[in-house]
Scaffold this motif. Structure first.
Motif, PDB file in Angstrom:
ATOM      1  N   TYR A 290       0.836  -1.198   0.000  1.00 27.78           N
ATOM      2  CA  TYR A 290       0.000   0.000   0.000  1.00 27.78           C
ATOM      3  C   TYR A 290       0.869   1.246   0.000  1.00 27.78           C
ATOM      4  CZ  TYR A 290       1.053  -0.057   5.007  1.00 27.78           C
ATOM      5  OH  TYR A 290       1.693  -0.076   6.215  1.00 27.78           O
ATOM      6  N   LEU A 291       0.230   2.393  -0.178  1.00 25.97           N
ATOM      7  CA  LEU A 291       0.912   3.680  -0.114  1.00 25.97           C
ATOM      8  C   LEU A 291       0.651   4.291   1.263  1.00 25.97           C
ATOM      9  CD1 LEU A 291      -0.096   5.079  -3.624  1.00 25.97           C
ATOM     10  CD2 LEU A 291       1.860   3.669  -3.009  1.00 25.97           C
ATOM     11  N   VAL A 292       1.635   4.987   1.817  1.00 24.18           N
ATOM     12  CA  VAL A 292       1.468   5.540   3.167  1.00 24.18           C
ATOM     13  C   VAL A 292       1.126   7.027   3.180  1.00 24.18           C
ATOM     14  CG1 VAL A 292       2.868   3.831   4.341  1.00 24.18           C
ATOM     15  CG2 VAL A 292       3.963   5.830   3.421  1.00 24.18           C
ATOM     16  N   ASP A 293       1.474   7.753   2.157  1.00 19.79           N
ATOM     17  CA  ASP A 293       1.199   9.188   2.102  1.00 19.79           C
ATOM     18  C   ASP A 293       0.499   9.520   0.797  1.00 19.79           C
ATOM     19  OD1 ASP A 293       4.370   9.648   3.537  1.00 19.79           O
ATOM     20  OD2 ASP A 293       2.481  10.033   4.552  1.00 19.79           O
ATOM     21  N   LYS A 294      -0.365  10.545   0.822  1.00 13.97           N
ATOM     22  CA  LYS A 294      -1.099  10.856  -0.408  1.00 13.97           C
ATOM     23  C   LYS A 294      -0.198  11.405  -1.512  1.00 13.97           C
ATOM     24  CE  LYS A 294      -2.842  15.284   1.163  1.00 13.97           C
ATOM     25  NZ  LYS A 294      -4.000  16.114   1.373  1.00 13.97           N
ATOM     26  N   TYR A 295       0.993  11.938  -1.174  1.00 15.66           N
ATOM     27  CA  TYR A 295       1.895  12.406  -2.220  1.00 15.66           C
ATOM     28  C   TYR A 295       2.350  11.245  -3.106  1.00 15.66           C
ATOM     29  CZ  TYR A 295       6.247  10.517  -0.346  1.00 15.66           C
ATOM     30  OH  TYR A 295       7.231   9.666   0.054  1.00 15.66           O
TER      31      TYR A 295
ATOM     32  N   GLU B  53      12.455  -2.541  -7.603  1.00 16.23           N
ATOM     33  CA  GLU B  53      12.370  -2.401  -9.061  1.00 16.23           C
ATOM     34  C   GLU B  53      11.476  -3.500  -9.623  1.00 16.23           C
ATOM     35  OE1 GLU B  53      15.227  -2.205 -13.009  1.00 16.23           O
ATOM     36  OE2 GLU B  53      16.132  -2.226 -11.030  1.00 16.23           O
ATOM     37  N   PHE B  54      10.559  -3.094 -10.500  1.00 16.32           N
ATOM     38  CA  PHE B  54       9.609  -4.017 -11.085  1.00 16.32           C
ATOM     39  C   PHE B  54      10.082  -4.463 -12.468  1.00 16.32           C
ATOM     40  CE2 PHE B  54       7.406  -1.534  -7.919  1.00 16.32           C
ATOM     41  CZ  PHE B  54       6.748  -2.524  -7.199  1.00 16.32           C
ATOM     42  N   ASN B  55       9.438  -5.495 -13.011  1.00 20.12           N
ATOM     43  CA  ASN B  55       9.863  -6.095 -14.278  1.00 20.12           C
ATOM     44  C   ASN B  55       9.912  -5.118 -15.443  1.00 20.12           C
ATOM     45  OD1 ASN B  55      10.276  -8.607 -13.159  1.00 20.12           O
ATOM     46  ND2 ASN B  55       8.217  -9.327 -13.628  1.00 20.12           N
ATOM     47  N   ASP B  56       9.070  -4.092 -15.417  1.00 21.64           N
ATOM     48  CA  ASP B  56       9.051  -3.125 -16.525  1.00 21.64           C
ATOM     49  C   ASP B  56      10.082  -2.013 -16.365  1.00 21.64           C
ATOM     50  OD1 ASP B  56       7.903  -1.640 -14.513  1.00 21.64           O
ATOM     51  OD2 ASP B  56       6.052  -1.209 -15.594  1.00 21.64           O
ATOM     52  N   GLY B  57      10.898  -2.087 -15.287  1.00 20.34           N
ATOM     53  CA  GLY B  57      11.950  -1.101 -15.078  1.00 20.34           C
ATOM     54  C   GLY B  57      11.584   0.013 -14.119  1.00 20.34           C
ATOM     55  N   ALA B  58      10.335   0.075 -13.692  1.00 19.43           N
ATOM     56  CA  ALA B  58       9.916   1.096 -12.728  1.00 19.43           C
ATOM     57  C   ALA B  58      10.612   0.844 -11.396  1.00 19.43           C
ATOM     58  CB  ALA B  58       8.400   1.062 -12.538  1.00 19.43           C
ATOM     59  N   ARG B  59      11.066   1.908 -10.754  1.00 16.66           N
ATOM     60  CA  ARG B  59      11.765   1.795  -9.476  1.00 16.66           C
ATOM     61  C   ARG B  59      11.222   2.845  -8.515  1.00 16.66           C
ATOM     62  NH1 ARG B  59      18.086   2.027  -9.710  1.00 16.66           N
ATOM     63  NH2 ARG B  59      17.649   0.181 -10.934  1.00 16.66           N
TER      64      ARG B  59
ATOM     65  N   THR C 185       8.320   4.665 -16.658  1.00 20.19           N
ATOM     66  CA  THR C 185       7.445   3.959 -17.596  1.00 20.19           C
ATOM     67  C   THR C 185       6.142   4.708 -17.829  1.00 20.19           C
ATOM     68  OG1 THR C 185       6.333   2.699 -15.872  1.00 20.19           O
ATOM     69  CG2 THR C 185       8.329   1.731 -16.796  1.00 20.19           C
ATOM     70  N   GLY C 186       5.893   5.758 -17.018  1.00 20.66           N
ATOM     71  CA  GLY C 186       4.662   6.524 -17.144  1.00 20.66           C
ATOM     72  C   GLY C 186       3.539   6.022 -16.261  1.00 20.66           C
ATOM     73  N   LYS C 187       3.789   4.974 -15.472  1.00 18.23           N
ATOM     74  CA  LYS C 187       2.774   4.434 -14.571  1.00 18.23           C
ATOM     75  C   LYS C 187       2.903   5.072 -13.194  1.00 18.23           C
ATOM     76  CE  LYS C 187       2.190  -0.249 -16.346  1.00 18.23           C
ATOM     77  NZ  LYS C 187       2.387  -1.655 -15.970  1.00 18.23           N
ATOM     78  N   HIS C 188       1.778   5.216 -12.514  1.00 18.66           N
ATOM     79  CA  HIS C 188       1.768   5.734 -11.153  1.00 18.66           C
ATOM     80  C   HIS C 188       2.214   4.647 -10.174  1.00 18.66           C
ATOM     81  CE1 HIS C 188      -0.798   8.821 -12.963  1.00 18.66           C
ATOM     82  NE2 HIS C 188      -0.399   9.573 -11.950  1.00 18.66           N
ATOM     83  N   LYS C 189       2.730   5.083  -9.032  1.00 15.67           N
ATOM     84  CA  LYS C 189       3.175   4.144  -8.007  1.00 15.67           C
ATOM     85  C   LYS C 189       2.020   3.250  -7.557  1.00 15.67           C
ATOM     86  CE  LYS C 189       5.877   4.084  -3.743  1.00 15.67           C
ATOM     87  NZ  LYS C 189       6.587   4.939  -2.778  1.00 15.67           N
ATOM     88  N   GLU C 190       0.819   3.798  -7.487  1.00 13.21           N
ATOM     89  CA  GLU C 190      -0.327   3.009  -7.036  1.00 13.21           C
ATOM     90  C   GLU C 190      -0.653   1.848  -7.983  1.00 13.21           C
ATOM     91  OE1 GLU C 190      -3.787   5.484  -6.739  1.00 13.21           O
ATOM     92  OE2 GLU C 190      -3.582   6.213  -8.784  1.00 13.21           O
ATOM     93  N   ASP C 191      -0.224   1.934  -9.242  1.00 12.47           N
ATOM     94  CA  ASP C 191      -0.461   0.858 -10.206  1.00 12.47           C
ATOM     95  C   ASP C 191       0.323  -0.407  -9.857  1.00 12.47           C
ATOM     96  OD1 ASP C 191      -2.103   2.561 -11.661  1.00 12.47           O
ATOM     97  OD2 ASP C 191      -0.506   3.154 -13.035  1.00 12.47           O
ATOM     98  N   TYR C 192       1.310  -0.279  -8.999  1.00  9.88           N
ATOM     99  CA  TYR C 192       2.174  -1.410  -8.656  1.00  9.88           C
ATOM    100  C   TYR C 192       1.782  -2.092  -7.349  1.00  9.88           C
ATOM    101  CZ  TYR C 192       5.005   0.190 -12.481  1.00  9.88           C
ATOM    102  OH  TYR C 192       5.425   0.562 -13.739  1.00  9.88           O
TER     103      TYR C 192
ATOM    104  N   ASN D 108       0.590   9.001  -4.445  1.00  8.30           N
ATOM    105  CA  ASN D 108      -0.331   8.821  -5.573  1.00  8.30           C
ATOM    106  C   ASN D 108       0.144   9.588  -6.794  1.00  8.30           C
ATOM    107  OD1 ASN D 108      -2.259   7.174  -4.229  1.00  8.30           O
ATOM    108  ND2 ASN D 108      -3.085   8.998  -3.235  1.00  8.30           N
ATOM    109  N   GLU D 109       0.905  10.659  -6.583  1.00  9.10           N
ATOM    110  CA  GLU D 109       1.378  11.514  -7.670  1.00  9.10           C
ATOM    111  C   GLU D 109       2.676  11.014  -8.300  1.00  9.10           C
ATOM    112  OE1 GLU D 109      -0.579  14.198  -8.471  1.00  9.10           O
ATOM    113  OE2 GLU D 109      -1.913  13.519  -6.872  1.00  9.10           O
ATOM    114  N   LEU D 110       3.370  10.077  -7.649  1.00 15.05           N
ATOM    115  CA  LEU D 110       4.671   9.622  -8.154  1.00 15.05           C
ATOM    116  C   LEU D 110       4.502   8.773  -9.404  1.00 15.05           C
ATOM    117  CD1 LEU D 110       6.527   8.718  -4.853  1.00 15.05           C
ATOM    118  CD2 LEU D 110       6.761  10.765  -6.248  1.00 15.05           C
ATOM    119  N   ILE D 111       5.255   9.111 -10.427  1.00 17.22           N
ATOM    120  CA  ILE D 111       5.191   8.410 -11.708  1.00 17.22           C
ATOM    121  C   ILE D 111       6.576   7.886 -12.040  1.00 17.22           C
ATOM    122  CG2 ILE D 111       4.705   8.640 -14.174  1.00 17.22           C
ATOM    123  CD1 ILE D 111       2.775  10.877 -13.479  1.00 17.22           C
ATOM    124  N   SER D 112       6.632   6.630 -12.494  1.00 16.42           N
ATOM    125  CA  SER D 112       7.914   6.031 -12.862  1.00 16.42           C
ATOM    126  C   SER D 112       8.310   6.455 -14.266  1.00 16.42           C
ATOM    127  CB  SER D 112       7.805   4.502 -12.808  1.00 16.42           C
ATOM    128  OG  SER D 112       6.993   4.051 -13.868  1.00 16.42           O
TER     129      SER D 112
END
Length: 77
Positions: A8-13, A55-61, A21-28, A15-19
């Protein structure tokens, strides 16, 4: 290399983080990634907190707190 699932995410900021790859942190959330780095930081004298780079398989960290992940076995999906 250790693997961990993002819970899960701990802070609402977060939700705004983008890897890159263009995906948001919440997508992971729920996905398993490789723990690539562990950093300890001193919060107060005598108190240590750990942050992990995952780090995820698509390179997002992303950097996460210990409470946000659960370590999983190598063959877990």
């Amino acid at each position: 290399m250790r693997k961990a699932r993002l819970l899960y995410l701990v802070d609402k900021y977060e939700n705004e983080l983008i890897s890159s790859t263009g995906k948001h942190k919440e997508d992971y959330i729920g996905q398993v990634g490789n723990v690539t780095h562990k950093q300890n930081i001193c919060v107060l004298v005598g108190t240590t907190r750990y942050l992990y780079d995952i780090e995820f398989n698509d390179g997002a960290r992303f950097c996460v707190d210990r409470e946000q992940i659960e370590f999983v076995k190598e063959n877990s999906r």
